[in-house]
Scaffold this motif. Structure first.
Motif, short mmCIF file in Angstrom:
data_model
loop_
_atom_site.label_atom_id
_atom_site.label_comp_id
_atom_site.label_asym_id
_atom_site.label_seq_id
_atom_site.Cartn_x
_atom_site.Cartn_y
_atom_site.Cartn_z
N ALA A 32 46.30 37.44 42.82
CA ALA A 32 44.97 37.66 42.25
C ALA A 32 44.39 38.99 42.74
CB ALA A 32 44.04 36.50 42.60
N PHE A 33 44.09 39.07 44.02
CA PHE A 33 43.42 40.28 44.52
C PHE A 33 44.34 41.50 44.54
CE2 PHE A 33 40.84 36.82 46.35
CZ PHE A 33 39.61 37.20 45.85
N ALA A 36 45.27 42.65 41.22
CA ALA A 36 44.15 43.34 40.57
C ALA A 36 43.91 44.73 41.17
CB ALA A 36 42.89 42.50 40.69
N LEU A 38 43.33 45.43 44.45
CA LEU A 38 42.37 45.41 45.55
C LEU A 38 43.10 45.18 46.87
CD1 LEU A 38 39.66 43.18 43.85
CD2 LEU A 38 39.62 45.68 44.09
N CYS A 40 43.47 43.73 50.54
CA CYS A 40 42.92 42.56 51.22
C CYS A 40 43.76 42.21 52.44
CB CYS A 40 42.83 41.36 50.27
SG CYS A 40 44.42 40.76 49.66
N VAL A 60 38.43 41.23 51.32
CA VAL A 60 38.80 42.14 50.24
C VAL A 60 37.94 43.39 50.32
CG1 VAL A 60 38.98 42.43 47.74
CG2 VAL A 60 39.48 40.21 48.78
N LEU A 154 37.51 34.72 39.40
CA LEU A 154 38.83 34.71 38.77
C LEU A 154 38.82 35.46 37.44
CD1 LEU A 154 39.95 31.02 39.46
CD2 LEU A 154 40.54 33.09 40.76
N TYR A 156 36.82 37.96 36.67
CA TYR A 156 36.76 39.39 37.03
C TYR A 156 38.15 39.91 37.40
CZ TYR A 156 36.12 43.33 40.24
OH TYR A 156 36.24 44.54 40.90
N LEU A 157 38.86 39.14 38.20
CA LEU A 157 40.20 39.56 38.61
C LEU A 157 41.16 39.59 37.41
CD1 LEU A 157 40.46 37.50 41.92
CD2 LEU A 157 40.16 39.98 41.71
N ARG A 160 40.78 42.81 35.61
CA ARG A 160 41.43 43.92 36.32
C ARG A 160 42.95 43.85 36.18
NH1 ARG A 160 38.61 47.08 40.00
NH2 ARG A 160 40.63 47.48 40.99
N ILE A 161 43.49 42.64 36.29
CA ILE A 161 44.94 42.48 36.15
C ILE A 161 45.38 42.88 34.74
CG2 ILE A 161 46.80 40.77 36.09
CD1 ILE A 161 45.25 39.25 38.30
N LYS A 173 44.32 35.71 32.40
CA LYS A 173 43.54 34.60 32.94
C LYS A 173 44.35 33.31 32.96
CE LYS A 173 39.32 31.91 32.19
NZ LYS A 173 38.10 31.75 31.36
#
Length: 209
Positions: A32-33, A36, A38, A40, A60, A154, A156-157, A160-161, A173
């Protein structure tokens, strides 16, 4: 025997609850993070003074700000997976699909507020101090529901993904939610199997077959 795995979903003896939490935490960090884009870290210590509490299952770092804008603060995400069959949440779960997850979300916020006040030696009704990081619970239940706050993160991520992988938002999603569901259910299966007689051990005699 716990035929439906209901007890395995709430029992704190053995590795079940901790294993499920860590499985979901690790999946979120990787798929996820980080997926995307980010940065973490897991289980970051020393975010609060005078306490060994670790409010960040996943810390994150903020995305790069637009040109000329000030950077945001990091966000400490606290993961929790609650069973709707817990005595404390059963009545709430009966009122709505995500009742257990929403209750877990509020519980995390209450515990966080109390922990911060204790760390800074504040009175229970004192306003919380401004920290160097945000705090956000990520609350799931063992049947697949999430709190509204968690779903917003989720989504939002997933956006980005999708942008990073040149896929559609809907596909990103669905894949993310499927990964989370699989992590929860596979950990539940492991916890249930670990409570079965002779699991992981050879039978001692043919008569036991």
């Amino acid at each position: 025997m716990d035929a439906r795995g209901d007890h395995a979903a709430i029992c704190r003896h053995g590795f079940g609850v901790v294993h499920r939490h860590n499985t979901v935490r690790n999946l979120l960090a990787r798929h996820a993070f980080r997926a995307a884009g980010l940065c973490c870290d897991l289980e970051v210590p020393s975010l609060l003074p005078n306490t060994a509490n670790r409010p960040a299952d996943i810390l994150v770092q903020p995305a790069s700000p637009p040109s000329g804008a000030l950077p945001d603060r990091p966000t400490a995400y606290d993961v929790t997976v609650r069973s709707p069959y817990c005595r404390s949440t059963m009545s709430l779960a009966a009122k709505g699909l995500a009742g257990a997850a929403e209750a877990a979300d509020l519980d995390k916020l209450r515990v966080h507020s109390r922990t911060v006040r204790d760390a800074f030696h504040l009175q229970p009704d004192s306003p919380l101090p401004l920290l160097d990081w945000h705090f956000v619970p990520l609350a799931f239940d063992t049947l697949g529901a999430t709190s509204s706050r968690t779903m917003a993160v989720l989504e939002y991520l997933a956006h980005r993904i999708a942008n990073r992988t040149y896929s559609s938002y809907g596909t990103a999603k669905i894949r993310l939610l499927q990964r989370i569901s699989f992590a929860v259910w596979s950990s539940l299966a492991s916890a249930t199997l670990s409570r079965m007689p002779y699991h992981g051990a050879a039978l001692s005699s043919p008569a036991q077959v």
